[in-house]
Design an enzyme around this catalytic site. Structure first.
Site, mmCIF file in Angstrom:
data_model
loop_
_atom_site.group_PDB
_atom_site.id
_atom_site.type_symbol
_atom_site.label_atom_id
_atom_site.label_comp_id
_atom_site.label_asym_id
_atom_site.label_seq_id
_atom_site.Cartn_x
_atom_site.Cartn_y
_atom_site.Cartn_z
ATOM 1 N N GLY A 93 51.131 -45.516 -12.691
ATOM 2 C CA GLY A 93 50.072 -46.556 -12.489
ATOM 3 C C GLY A 93 50.182 -46.531 -10.995
ATOM 4 O O GLY A 93 51.115 -46.097 -10.129
ATOM 5 N N TYR A 94 49.255 -47.521 -10.584
ATOM 6 C CA TYR A 94 48.965 -47.566 -9.098
ATOM 7 C C TYR A 94 48.865 -49.024 -8.689
ATOM 8 O O TYR A 94 48.470 -49.759 -9.037
ATOM 9 C CB TYR A 94 47.502 -46.836 -8.717
ATOM 10 C CG TYR A 94 47.412 -45.296 -9.300
ATOM 11 C CD1 TYR A 94 48.058 -44.344 -7.946
ATOM 12 C CD2 TYR A 94 47.405 -44.870 -10.524
ATOM 13 C CE1 TYR A 94 48.061 -42.861 -8.512
ATOM 14 C CE2 TYR A 94 47.355 -43.489 -10.614
ATOM 15 C CZ TYR A 94 47.963 -42.682 -9.569
ATOM 16 O OH TYR A 94 47.915 -41.455 -10.076
#
Lengths: 155, 155
Positions: free
Chosen positions: B29-30
């Site tokens: 994820g970011y």
């Protein structure tokens, strides 16, 4: 999870300087200054840290901190972080069993002095030192990540 | 500085699966998906990494990667990262002395299969395997950080 619970105050006068304390130079920049997902690179003398902070809920914020190689921090501060960087001298002193951190900002934020106290619990009573002024915990313009976009010199 | 030099391709057919290779589950994820300053949290089985990537210039990108505690990665993936997360199975195989990584995406990006090859030098000649299709190195929609905002299922 790391949880950071802290309150932030302005300073009424310089009398805190009467206590013997030595300042340490901090330099920091932001890879993300989004208030819900802050990513900070910080150097403290020859040490360096990468810190991720979540959304602030009152005085509470999730925080994850990792030590990283100093040279990589300098590269990221120079090449990746939003400008200007934050530069400040941090002083630490004890007052009635609580640790206070006082930041004297430099460069674009020169003139700004802020005191922070880290707590175990958001509702813990605090015995305020006499030199403490207005509480600014809830004021986003005092977030270090805000001071890169809207520095004290432009207020 | 870490420098990542890689080229990315689509896949023409499934013949790469004839080579004996076992896939490994990646979840990522970011915290920042800004193309000039990507901050990624990734788990690979029970390991976890925090990675910062700079601006892509051609096939070259600065990259800094740090191993972090798995439990903290899970918390950040769940609580801090933009949604949806990226889930994929990564296969690694050698072809004429170059390591190819083939990502079969899952969830919102199911159906997308992409092959990457990491190079020593941007202009190094590559002996392409027969199952390699169109090069997409320069197409931002194939960045993993783009696939959270505009997943393959919506193309």
């Amino acid at each position: 999870m790391g949880l950071e619970i802290e309150k932030k105050f302005l300073i009424k006068d310089d009398s805190w300087k009467n206590q013997l304390t030595t300042g340490v130079y901090y330099r920091q920049g932001y890879i993300s200054s989004h208030p819900d997902r802050v990513v900070r690179i910080r150097t403290i003398e020859n040490m360096a840290y990468l810190t991720i902070k979540g959304k602030t809920m009152g005085a509470v914020r999730s925080e994850y901190e990792y030590e990283i190689p100093y040279e990589e921090a300098i590269e990221m501060l120079t090449q990746l972080c939003e400008k200007p960087l934050i530069e400040k001298i941090r002083y630490k002193l004890m007052y009635n069993n609580l640790l206070w951190e006082i930041d004297e900002f430099e460069a674009e934020n020169k003139g700004l002095v802020v005191a922070e106290v880290e707590l175990e619990d958001e509702f813990q009573p605090i015995d305020l030192p006499p030199w403490i002024g207005e509480e600014v915990t809830m004021q986003p313009k005092y977030y270090n990540a805000s001071l890169i976009k809207n520095p004290f010199s432009s207020w």
